[in-house]
Design a protein around this motif. Sequence first.
Motif, PDB file in Angstrom:
ATOM      1  N   TYR A  65     155.907 -43.954  14.468  1.00  0.00           N
ATOM      2  CA  TYR A  65     156.970 -44.535  13.637  1.00  0.00           C
ATOM      3  C   TYR A  65     156.439 -44.779  12.240  1.00  0.00           C
ATOM      4  CZ  TYR A  65     160.345 -47.910  11.904  1.00  0.00           C
ATOM      5  OH  TYR A  65     161.260 -48.565  11.132  1.00  0.00           O
ATOM      6  N   SER A  66     157.133 -44.247  11.262  1.00  0.00           N
ATOM      7  CA  SER A  66     156.786 -44.482   9.856  1.00  0.00           C
ATOM      8  C   SER A  66     157.911 -45.263   9.209  1.00  0.00           C
ATOM      9  CB  SER A  66     156.589 -43.156   9.116  1.00  0.00           C
ATOM     10  OG  SER A  66     155.547 -42.435   9.703  1.00  0.00           O
ATOM     11  N   PRO A  67     157.717 -46.557   8.983  1.00  0.00           N
ATOM     12  CA  PRO A  67     158.816 -47.332   8.402  1.00  0.00           C
ATOM     13  C   PRO A  67     159.070 -46.931   6.953  1.00  0.00           C
ATOM     14  CG  PRO A  67     156.836 -48.676   8.610  1.00  0.00           C
ATOM     15  CD  PRO A  67     156.548 -47.345   9.255  1.00  0.00           C
ATOM     16  N   LYS A  68     160.329 -46.984   6.568  1.00  0.00           N
ATOM     17  CA  LYS A  68     160.736 -46.678   5.193  1.00  0.00           C
ATOM     18  C   LYS A  68     161.055 -47.980   4.492  1.00  0.00           C
ATOM     19  CE  LYS A  68     160.836 -42.284   6.121  1.00  0.00           C
ATOM     20  NZ  LYS A  68     159.742 -41.446   5.846  1.00  0.00           N
ATOM     21  N   LYS A  69     160.791 -48.023   3.196  1.00  0.00           N
ATOM     22  CA  LYS A  69     161.088 -49.222   2.431  1.00  0.00           C
ATOM     23  C   LYS A  69     162.582 -49.348   2.225  1.00  0.00           C
ATOM     24  CE  LYS A  69     156.906 -49.907  -0.211  1.00  0.00           C
ATOM     25  NZ  LYS A  69     156.367 -50.169  -1.535  1.00  0.00           N
ATOM     26  N   LEU A 127     146.662 -39.078  29.150  1.00  0.00           N
ATOM     27  CA  LEU A 127     146.189 -39.821  27.979  1.00  0.00           C
ATOM     28  C   LEU A 127     146.115 -38.921  26.743  1.00  0.00           C
ATOM     29  CD1 LEU A 127     143.450 -42.088  29.547  1.00  0.00           C
ATOM     30  CD2 LEU A 127     145.646 -42.787  28.595  1.00  0.00           C
ATOM     31  N   ARG A 128     145.704 -37.677  26.930  1.00  0.00           N
ATOM     32  CA  ARG A 128     145.634 -36.742  25.808  1.00  0.00           C
ATOM     33  C   ARG A 128     147.032 -36.470  25.254  1.00  0.00           C
ATOM     34  NH1 ARG A 128     144.199 -32.003  28.074  1.00  0.00           N
ATOM     35  NH2 ARG A 128     142.441 -33.062  29.007  1.00  0.00           N
ATOM     36  N   ILE A 129     148.003 -36.291  26.131  1.00  0.00           N
ATOM     37  CA  ILE A 129     149.372 -36.023  25.692  1.00  0.00           C
ATOM     38  C   ILE A 129     149.946 -37.238  24.968  1.00  0.00           C
ATOM     39  CG2 ILE A 129     151.719 -35.608  26.517  1.00  0.00           C
ATOM     40  CD1 ILE A 129     150.454 -33.865  28.730  1.00  0.00           C
ATOM     41  N   VAL A 130     149.729 -38.428  25.528  1.00  0.00           N
ATOM     42  CA  VAL A 130     150.236 -39.646  24.900  1.00  0.00           C
ATOM     43  C   VAL A 130     149.569 -39.859  23.547  1.00  0.00           C
ATOM     44  CG1 VAL A 130     150.285 -42.165  25.089  1.00  0.00           C
ATOM     45  CG2 VAL A 130     150.916 -40.760  27.039  1.00  0.00           C
ATOM     46  N   GLY A 131     148.263 -39.631  23.463  1.00  0.00           N
ATOM     47  CA  GLY A 131     147.557 -39.773  22.190  1.00  0.00           C
ATOM     48  C   GLY A 131     148.072 -38.811  21.141  1.00  0.00           C
ATOM     49  N   THR A 132     148.318 -37.575  21.536  1.00  0.00           N
ATOM     50  CA  THR A 132     148.859 -36.588  20.598  1.00  0.00           C
ATOM     51  C   THR A 132     150.252 -36.999  20.137  1.00  0.00           C
ATOM     52  OG1 THR A 132     147.620 -34.841  21.705  1.00  0.00           O
ATOM     53  CG2 THR A 132     149.441 -34.152  20.304  1.00  0.00           C
ATOM     54  N   TYR A 133     151.056 -37.478  21.071  1.00  0.00           N
ATOM     55  CA  TYR A 133     152.409 -37.921  20.714  1.00  0.00           C
ATOM     56  C   TYR A 133     152.357 -39.083  19.734  1.00  0.00           C
ATOM     57  CZ  TYR A 133     157.080 -39.832  21.078  1.00  0.00           C
ATOM     58  OH  TYR A 133     158.312 -40.317  20.781  1.00  0.00           O
ATOM     59  N   LEU A 134     151.461 -40.030  19.962  1.00  0.00           N
ATOM     60  CA  LEU A 134     151.358 -41.179  19.055  1.00  0.00           C
ATOM     61  C   LEU A 134     150.844 -40.776  17.683  1.00  0.00           C
ATOM     62  CD1 LEU A 134     150.014 -43.942  21.452  1.00  0.00           C
ATOM     63  CD2 LEU A 134     152.290 -43.762  20.452  1.00  0.00           C
TER      64      LEU A 134
END
Length: 60
Positions: A54-58, A42-49
């Motif tokens: 994902y940062s959407p671009k306009k 859970l710690r690894i997944v949380g760090t990855y998230l």
Amino acid sequence: MMSRKFIPVILVLTGASLFVAFQSQGKTDRDDNPISKYAKVLRIVGTYLEEGHYSPKKIR
């Protein structure tokens, strides 16, 4: 027929492979507890998230 000079080489390679194969026998992991394993996942997944989300671009 194999020459006698290869016998020591074969013995050394066989011994080394047996050493590597049985080196980890009898060792226990510190994280044998399933709760600590889940916490680590859970710690690894949380760090990855947090870091790789994902940062959407306009789109223009």
